[in-house]
Design an enzyme around this catalytic site. Sequence first.
Site, short mmCIF file in Angstrom:
data_model
loop_
_atom_site.label_atom_id
_atom_site.label_comp_id
_atom_site.label_asym_id
_atom_site.label_seq_id
_atom_site.Cartn_x
_atom_site.Cartn_y
_atom_site.Cartn_z
N ASP A 165 0.81 -1.22 0.00
CA ASP A 165 0.00 0.00 0.00
C ASP A 165 0.84 1.27 0.00
O ASP A 165 0.62 2.17 0.79
CB ASP A 165 -0.90 -0.06 1.25
CG ASP A 165 -1.90 1.07 1.31
OD1 ASP A 165 -2.35 1.52 0.23
OD2 ASP A 165 -2.24 1.50 2.43
N TYR A 469 -7.16 -3.23 12.61
CA TYR A 469 -8.09 -2.23 12.07
C TYR A 469 -9.54 -2.49 12.48
O TYR A 469 -10.45 -2.25 11.69
CB TYR A 469 -7.92 -2.17 10.54
CG TYR A 469 -6.58 -1.54 10.18
CD1 TYR A 469 -6.45 -0.16 10.08
CD2 TYR A 469 -5.44 -2.32 10.02
CE1 TYR A 469 -5.24 0.43 9.80
CE2 TYR A 469 -4.20 -1.73 9.75
CZ TYR A 469 -4.12 -0.36 9.64
OH TYR A 469 -2.91 0.23 9.37
N GLU A 507 0.47 -0.88 13.90
CA GLU A 507 -0.46 -0.12 13.06
C GLU A 507 -1.83 -0.19 13.69
O GLU A 507 -2.27 -1.25 14.12
CB GLU A 507 -0.59 -0.75 11.65
CG GLU A 507 0.60 -0.57 10.77
CD GLU A 507 0.36 -1.11 9.34
OE1 GLU A 507 -0.80 -1.27 8.94
OE2 GLU A 507 1.37 -1.36 8.67
C1 CKU Z 1 -2.31 -0.18 6.01
C2 CKU Z 1 -3.78 -5.19 7.59
C3 CKU Z 1 -3.09 -3.96 7.61
C4 CKU Z 1 -2.10 -3.69 6.51
N1 CKU Z 1 -1.53 -2.40 6.61
C5 CKU Z 1 -0.35 -2.24 5.81
C6 CKU Z 1 -0.02 -0.83 5.48
O1 CKU Z 1 1.04 -0.76 4.57
C7 CKU Z 1 -1.25 -0.15 4.94
O2 CKU Z 1 -0.98 1.15 4.53
C8 CKU Z 1 -2.65 -1.57 6.32
C9 CKU Z 1 -3.59 0.53 5.55
O3 CKU Z 1 -3.72 1.74 5.76
O4 CKU Z 1 -4.43 -0.13 4.97
#
Ligand code: CKU
Length: 594
Positions: A165, A469, A507
Amino acid sequence: MTTTMLYPCVNACRNFASLDGLWQMQFDPKNCGMEEHWENGLPDSFSIPVPSSFADLFTEREKRDYCGDFWYETKFYLDSDDTKDVLLRFGSITHRADVYINGVKAGSHEGGFTPFVLNITDLVKYGERNRISIRINNELNETSIPCGTVKTLSDGRKIAAPYFDFFNYSGIQRSVHLVRVPKESILDYDTVITLNNDDADISYRVKTSGEHEVIAYLFDRKGNKVSECTGKEGILHVQNAHLWSTEDPYLYSIVFRIVNDDQEIDKYPAKLGIRTFEIKDGRFLLNNKEIYLKGYGKHEDFEVIGRTFNYSVAKRDFELMKWSNANCFRTSHYPYAEEWYQMADEEGILIIDEVPAVGMMRSLMNFADAKDTHFFTAPTVPELQKNHKAALEEMITRDKNHPSVIAFSIYNEPETYYQEAYDYFKPLFDYARELDPQKRPLTGAVELHSNPNTCLCYKLCDFVSLNRYYGWYLLGGPELNEAEKAFRKEMEGWKQILDGRPLIFTEFGGDTYASEHKLPSVMWSQEYQNEYYEMYFRVMDDFDFIKGELVWNFADFQTTEGIMRVNGNKKGIFTRNRQPKDAAFLLKSRWNHK
Ligand code: CKU
């Protein structure tokens, strides 16, 4: 001589010239550069800044999205100096490069986020102009990291299809140096620190290309010599050591000299912070004192310059991190330019240093469409593992002496729930432990499908890192309460199996449009970003095995186009031009006392 990754410096023994500036560039969509010998001169080039990520400099979509081979070229001049070797040092070239000096192949490198150095002493014409030509390729595949694929359009044009991403910025994205070092020179060094009450011992090892004696010195910030030791290995004793910490990032200077009686053959100085970092009883200890990690997952990303390092942007980022009372960031999802680490040493910010092992599941929609792609059963895996290992080696070799670097991250979100994944990662963890003289804790970040019931790889980690998330990709908006319940349930699961490992969040976040306000909140509004984080903090504060929170992301950043992204990922706490969203104030106030 063998190559060296040491950052260039200037003194009586060694020096460098920067090759940054305007180079020549030419795209090679027909792949005819090799056949037509473009290494002898580009036939139809245009000027391009080095370093730069070329994509956002252009106004044409074909150039921004260019995927395939492209060439860079520049000229340089050198006077002869028989006493020195000439090294050509690239901070990074993304993703792979073949380098030619005056039409002769000087070397190649795979991997877009670590430096490589070529000894070009015998290829240079002294007292004349020399040409550097580089064939670069920015295609993604499943044999090198980060992983992705290439899509060929009906007109034959290729575009990158990342399994990750962030935008596939590429080119010569970091500085280029022409380095002159003595024939017998210092190649590398490492240090391990132990604290004894108020004193410290710095055990060091120096690698040189010759047999002469080495002397190591330690100087304090005022330039007073505080310790000295002779030998390629030894211990520098420091009485009343001034420790490096996030509140007081005090740096000494360590200096190595190769000497032959009174003659100085080579000299290399570097900054050194006296600190220890370890995990004990499920807690992170910096200098034997518990520390809770607070901060961000970041990207190297900014308007126009893409992933190019820029001191002003980096300084602003450190100021914002400190303003928000953060103490740590993860170099998601690749090792950053070396200057980031030098600045973190100075600013007192901790770093979890991540290798570019991202995209290890076949997902073209920012992971939403990925699950069970059996990534680690593909025939490409042995080659991938070889490149992953090389990237790990380059990252740890480069970054092992920074006091700011407290841990290494070996992966981001692979499919950790297959035995094949465990078999793939086990040797990489073993290798990383072998490579790091300071034996820093190792980790890897996992997404939701890697949970207490499924994840096989958390056992390889010294601490567990979760990307979660709840309340965004699942159970968002009106279901936020349900998200909280599901989140708590998962935490109960981890509690049972952590076995003394701390757990941190690498994250968590939700996309937030800086201009959007709504009461009551809706997803994408600033109010929702705050509610989302308040929910997370409520849960986290109820589980004492949670020892850190790095939110996603420090700032909005560029990604591939698609229906999941509004001209990029908007999960920033700051906008892409580094102004705060409302959540920045929430974090600042929480982290003031956390
Ligand atoms: C983030 C499952 C989460 C994966 N994560 C990776 C990161 O590189 C992305 O930017 C999610 C997102 O904002 O979806």
